[in-house]
Design an enzyme around this catalytic site. Structure first.
Site, PDB file in Angstrom:
ATOM      1  N   SER A   1      -3.898  -5.567  -2.714  1.00 19.62           N
ATOM      2  CA  SER A   1      -3.084  -5.323  -3.916  1.00 19.62           C
ATOM      3  C   SER A   1      -3.949  -5.257  -5.162  1.00 19.62           C
ATOM      4  CB  SER A   1      -2.105  -6.473  -4.152  1.00 19.62           C
ATOM      5  OG  SER A   1      -1.223  -6.598  -3.099  1.00 19.62           O
TER       6      SER A   1
ATOM      7  N   HIS B   1       0.552  -0.524  -3.849  1.00 19.23           N
ATOM      8  CA  HIS B   1       0.026  -0.230  -2.515  1.00 19.23           C
ATOM      9  C   HIS B   1       0.365   1.213  -2.138  1.00 19.23           C
ATOM     10  CE1 HIS B   1      -0.337  -4.552  -1.286  1.00 19.23           C
ATOM     11  NE2 HIS B   1       0.695  -4.712  -2.070  1.00 19.23           N
TER      12      HIS B   1
ATOM     13  N   HIS C   1       2.720  -4.729   5.431  1.00 12.88           N
ATOM     14  CA  HIS C   1       2.900  -6.188   5.342  1.00 12.88           C
ATOM     15  C   HIS C   1       4.016  -6.675   6.272  1.00 12.88           C
ATOM     16  CE1 HIS C   1       0.695  -5.672   1.492  1.00 12.88           C
ATOM     17  NE2 HIS C   1       0.241  -6.874   1.780  1.00 12.88           N
TER      18      HIS C   1
ATOM     19  N   TYR D   1       6.032  -9.043   5.578  1.00 12.22           N
ATOM     20  CA  TYR D   1       7.249  -9.346   4.804  1.00 12.22           C
ATOM     21  C   TYR D   1       8.109  -8.114   4.540  1.00 12.22           C
ATOM     22  CZ  TYR D   1       4.280  -7.931   0.833  1.00 12.22           C
ATOM     23  OH  TYR D   1       3.440  -7.253   0.006  1.00 12.22           O
ATOM     24  N   GLU D   2       7.571  -6.929   4.836  1.00 12.59           N
ATOM     25  CA  GLU D   2       8.398  -5.723   4.702  1.00 12.59           C
ATOM     26  C   GLU D   2       9.376  -5.588   5.868  1.00 12.59           C
ATOM     27  OE1 GLU D   2       6.060  -2.173   2.923  1.00 12.59           O
ATOM     28  OE2 GLU D   2       4.566  -3.499   3.797  1.00 12.59           O
TER      29      GLU D   2
ATOM     30  N   ALA E   1      -5.479  -9.769  -2.360  1.00 13.17           N
ATOM     31  CA  ALA E   1      -5.201 -10.565  -3.555  1.00 13.17           C
ATOM     32  C   ALA E   1      -4.740 -11.929  -3.050  1.00 13.17           C
ATOM     33  CB  ALA E   1      -4.090  -9.904  -4.353  1.00 13.17           C
TER      34      ALA E   1
ATOM     35  N   MET F   1      -0.669 -13.212   1.679  1.00 15.42           N
ATOM     36  CA  MET F   1       0.366 -12.755   2.620  1.00 15.42           C
ATOM     37  C   MET F   1      -0.139 -11.655   3.544  1.00 15.42           C
ATOM     38  SD  MET F   1       3.469 -12.578  -0.143  1.00 15.42           S
ATOM     39  CE  MET F   1       3.669 -13.859  -1.396  1.00 15.42           C
TER      40      MET F   1
ATOM     41  N   ASN G   1      -4.524 -15.142  -9.279  1.00 13.59           N
ATOM     42  CA  ASN G   1      -3.737 -16.157 -10.014  1.00 13.59           C
ATOM     43  C   ASN G   1      -4.054 -17.504  -9.398  1.00 13.59           C
ATOM     44  OD1 ASN G   1      -2.016 -14.827  -7.699  1.00 13.59           O
ATOM     45  ND2 ASN G   1      -1.249 -16.924  -7.922  1.00 13.59           N
TER      46      ASN G   1
END
Ligand code: HPA
Length: 272
Positions: free
Chosen positions: A30, A61, A83, A85-86, A113, A211, A235
């Site tokens: 990302s 993406h 991913h 989570y998709e 990331a 992730m 972050n």
């Protein structure tokens, strides 16, 4: 279609447009996709033009397979990942790794990331992944072990090849880029973690959370592809500084580190 056949069919479609052989590949995380702009002699294939390639849906993406040269060295870059989570099967998240295997790739740089847990880290740091903790609790190798590829029980003790970590450290030193080294903990997402979870992961020894990456690494090791992992600390993880987390921050930090990230990757590609 099972993954070996699907990836073979996609690799065959890609081969028709392949300009030169490649031994090295990179998956861009990302906000890190701009690396591809630094390549020369590029051939860009949108994954939407590949029959059978799953659609990507996440901002930051764009799905593209790119052949290019980095200071003369051929490289295959995947912009945009699949991913978990998709809603995809965990196996499908490793499709790019399968495709690169069919294309003859021997070394892959997996980038992502990640949120920083280690209090020595700062936003914008690059972290060489030394090992991982699989908190996705899913393994892409579950199921039948297809013939002709890897073993049923692959060894994971040098999953993040020490040889490549050494090269990454050398390049960082040469180019005066500060890098961290640490353990990446992979989660399904898509919700970010709670501060309590992050505190638990920190006590378990994690330096960064994200992730992705973990299933791809397992698949690559099994396929006999040498792996280097690099996280961009976009972050600090939940509760570390008390600030709220957002995907915008993740992609914005990615943009800020593009220059040093690109320099580091180009240096590594020259040597591996
Ligand atoms: N948590 C999980 N995944 C992430 C984070 C985070 O803080 N930052 C970027 N990807």
């Amino acid at each position: 279609m099972e993954l070996p056949e699907l990836s073979k069919s996609l690799a065959d479609q890609i081969k028709k447009r392949q300009p030169f052989p490649v031994k090295s590949a990179i998956i861009l995380g990302s906000g890190l996709g701009d690396f591809a702009d630094s390549l020369e002699e590029t051939v860009i294939i949108p994954t939407s033009e590949l029959d059978g390639y799953p659609a990507t849906s996440v901002v930051g993406h764009s799905g593209r397979v790119i052949f290019g040269k980095s200071d003369g060295k051929p490289v295959l870059a995947f912009q945009g990942r699949i991913h978990f989570y998709e809603g995809h099967d965990i196996k499908l998240t490793t499709l790019p790794v399968w495709i690169m295997k069919h294309l003859g790739v021997e070394t892959v740089i997996l980038t992502n990331a990640a949120g920083g847990l280690n209090r020595q880290f700062k936003v914008g740091d690059l972290m060489i992944i030394s090992d991982h903790l699989n908190f996705m609790f899913r393994n892409p190798l579950i199921g039948k072990n297809p013939e002709g590829f890897g073993p049923r029980f692959p060894d994971m003790s040098d999953a993040y090849a020490k040889r490549l970590q050494g090269i990454a450290n050398e390049v960082a030193l040469d180019q005066k880029i500060k890098v961290q080294t640490g353990i990446y903990l992979g989660l399904t997402g898509p919700s970010y973690e709670t501060p309590a979870e992050i505190e638990m992961f920190r006590r378990l020894g994690a330096d960064a959370v994200g992730m992705s990456t973990v299933p791809e690494v397992i698949q690559a090791v099994w396929l006999g592809i040498e792996v280097l992992g690099i996280s961009c600390i976009t972050n600090m993880a939940a509760g570390i500084t008390g600030e709220k987390l957002s995907h915008d921050e993740v992609t914005e930090t990615g943009k800020l580190v593009q220059k040093k990230f690109t320099r580091l990757i180009k240096g590594i590609l020259q040597k591996c």
